[in-house]
Motif scaffolding. Structure first.
Motif, PDB file in Angstrom:
ATOM      1  N   ILE A 109       0.864  -1.132   0.077  1.00 36.91           N
ATOM      2  CA  ILE A 109       0.034  -0.149   0.067  1.00 36.91           C
ATOM      3  C   ILE A 109       0.867   1.450  -0.121  1.00 36.91           C
ATOM      4  N   ALA A 110       0.356   2.269  -0.619  1.00 35.65           N
ATOM      5  CA  ALA A 110       1.235   3.424  -0.891  1.00 35.65           C
ATOM      6  C   ALA A 110       0.222   4.716  -1.237  1.00 35.65           C
ATOM      7  N   ALA A 111       0.658   5.939  -0.675  1.00 30.97           N
ATOM      8  CA  ALA A 111      -0.056   7.147  -0.806  1.00 30.97           C
ATOM      9  C   ALA A 111       0.681   8.328  -1.094  1.00 30.97           C
ATOM     10  N   THR A 112       0.111   9.144  -1.738  1.00 35.05           N
ATOM     11  CA  THR A 112       1.008  10.707  -1.896  1.00 35.05           C
ATOM     12  C   THR A 112       0.047  11.756  -1.608  1.00 35.05           C
ATOM     13  N   GLY A 113       0.460  12.874  -1.108  1.00 35.18           N
ATOM     14  CA  GLY A 113      -0.124  14.068  -0.596  1.00 35.18           C
ATOM     15  C   GLY A 113       0.763  15.253  -0.563  1.00 35.18           C
ATOM     16  N   GLY A 114       0.093  16.363  -0.049  1.00 38.23           N
ATOM     17  CA  GLY A 114       0.858  17.647  -0.099  1.00 38.23           C
ATOM     18  C   GLY A 114       1.509  17.760   0.971  1.00 38.23           C
ATOM     19  N   THR A 115       1.132  17.044   2.170  1.00 38.37           N
ATOM     20  CA  THR A 115       1.760  17.372   3.323  1.00 38.37           C
ATOM     21  C   THR A 115       1.940  16.265   4.002  1.00 38.37           C
ATOM     22  N   ALA A 116       3.071  16.091   5.066  1.00 37.89           N
ATOM     23  CA  ALA A 116       3.152  14.876   5.794  1.00 37.89           C
ATOM     24  C   ALA A 116       2.428  14.546   6.687  1.00 37.89           C
ATOM     25  N   SER A 146       4.956  16.066  -0.730  1.00 34.82           N
ATOM     26  CA  SER A 146       5.509  16.894  -1.782  1.00 34.82           C
ATOM     27  C   SER A 146       7.041  16.976  -1.414  1.00 34.82           C
ATOM     28  N   GLU A 147       7.473  17.256  -0.061  1.00 37.03           N
ATOM     29  CA  GLU A 147       8.716  17.449   0.154  1.00 37.03           C
ATOM     30  C   GLU A 147       9.561  16.203   0.488  1.00 37.03           C
ATOM     31  N   ASP A 148       8.896  15.103   0.199  1.00 37.45           N
ATOM     32  CA  ASP A 148       9.689  13.855   0.342  1.00 37.45           C
ATOM     33  C   ASP A 148      10.519  13.497  -1.046  1.00 37.45           C
ATOM     34  N   TRP A 149       9.779  14.108  -2.141  1.00 41.44           N
ATOM     35  CA  TRP A 149      10.684  13.910  -3.534  1.00 41.44           C
ATOM     36  C   TRP A 149      12.121  14.373  -3.372  1.00 41.44           C
ATOM     37  N   GLY A 150      12.965  13.621  -3.673  1.00 42.81           N
ATOM     38  CA  GLY A 150      14.389  14.225  -3.776  1.00 42.81           C
ATOM     39  C   GLY A 150      14.850  14.079  -2.300  1.00 42.81           C
ATOM     40  N   ALA A 151      14.502  14.210  -1.173  1.00 44.12           N
ATOM     41  CA  ALA A 151      14.881  14.251  -0.055  1.00 44.12           C
ATOM     42  C   ALA A 151      15.323  12.716   0.563  1.00 44.12           C
TER      43      ALA A 151
END
Length: 217
Positions: A109-116, A146-151
């Motif tokens: 299971i996985a998900a994406t969102g604008g905030t942690a 959003s902030e996880d990409w590249g982090a």
């Protein structure tokens, strides 16, 4: 092995689809054998899903997607977060899926969102949904804000979750793998075939015997 990826992203390009692709690639690298990947884009099936609710007929494209999920050895499911939960399109797809289609099937299971702050959607929404469907949900879920990409950290979570999914798929965990009243001996996983279930790989302990052992202890 057949791996089906269900992506509920709506935009093009989509961070949901990006995460789905990265999870699929990592699973392929972690698998012990070749993995055939098929991606189901729910955005392309939205109208067919709605029609299925009203008419009872899924149509050719939706039927193919449902058959792919049913016949998969493992699933990766990824949804954007809408109103602190999975999207309506994501839920609608699994509402029209046969109730036994993912019984015992390994699911990441996985998900994406604008905030942690929405990361709990994995355990508060997605995990209960697939537990209800009796899927074998891997321990590690992946949420990407959003902030996880590249982090730092996201890639490690992707690799860990993918390795868990690949291990379950490689062990033959799938529909019919669970055995009521039986337990694996020596760390061996249950086999799918009825013949294999009767061999020495399992020790069946009657309830009365277990109760007597507890009383003696």
């Amino acid at each position: 092995m057949k791996l089906v990826v269900v992506s509920a992203g709506l935009s093009v390009p989509s961070s949901t689809r990006l995460l789905a692709d990265r999870l699929a690639a990592a699973t392929g690298r972690a698998a012990s054998g070749p993995v055939e990947v098929r991606v189901v884009e729910l955005r392309e099936l939205a109208v067919a899903i709605a029609h299925n609710f009203t008419s009872g007929f899924p149509g050719r494209a939706l039927t193919a997607a449902l058959d792919a999920v049913t016949g998969a050895d493992g699933l990766i499911v990824v949804t954007p977060v809408f109103t602190a939960s999975y999207s309506g399109l994501f839920k609608s797809f699994f509402d029209v899926l046969d109730k036994d289609a993912v019984d015992g099937k390994p699911v990441l299971i996985a998900a994406t969102g604008g905030t942690a702050r929405h990361s709990l959607v994995l355990d508060h929404a997605l995990r209960p949904l697939f537990s209800y469907l009796r899927a074998a949900v891997v321990p590690t879920g992946v949420y990407a804000a959003s902030e996880d990409w590249g982090a730092e950290g996201l890639e490690a979570r992707i690799e860990r979750a993918a390795a868990e999914l690949a291990a379950l798929m490689g062990a033959g965990v799938g529909a019919g793998a669970a055995v009521t009243g039986a337990r694996p001996v020596g760390g061996r996983s249950p086999e799918r075939s009825p013949a294999a279930l009767s061999d020495a790989a399992f020790e069946v302990v009657p309830f009365e015997q277990r109760l007597a052992a507890l009383r003696q202890g």
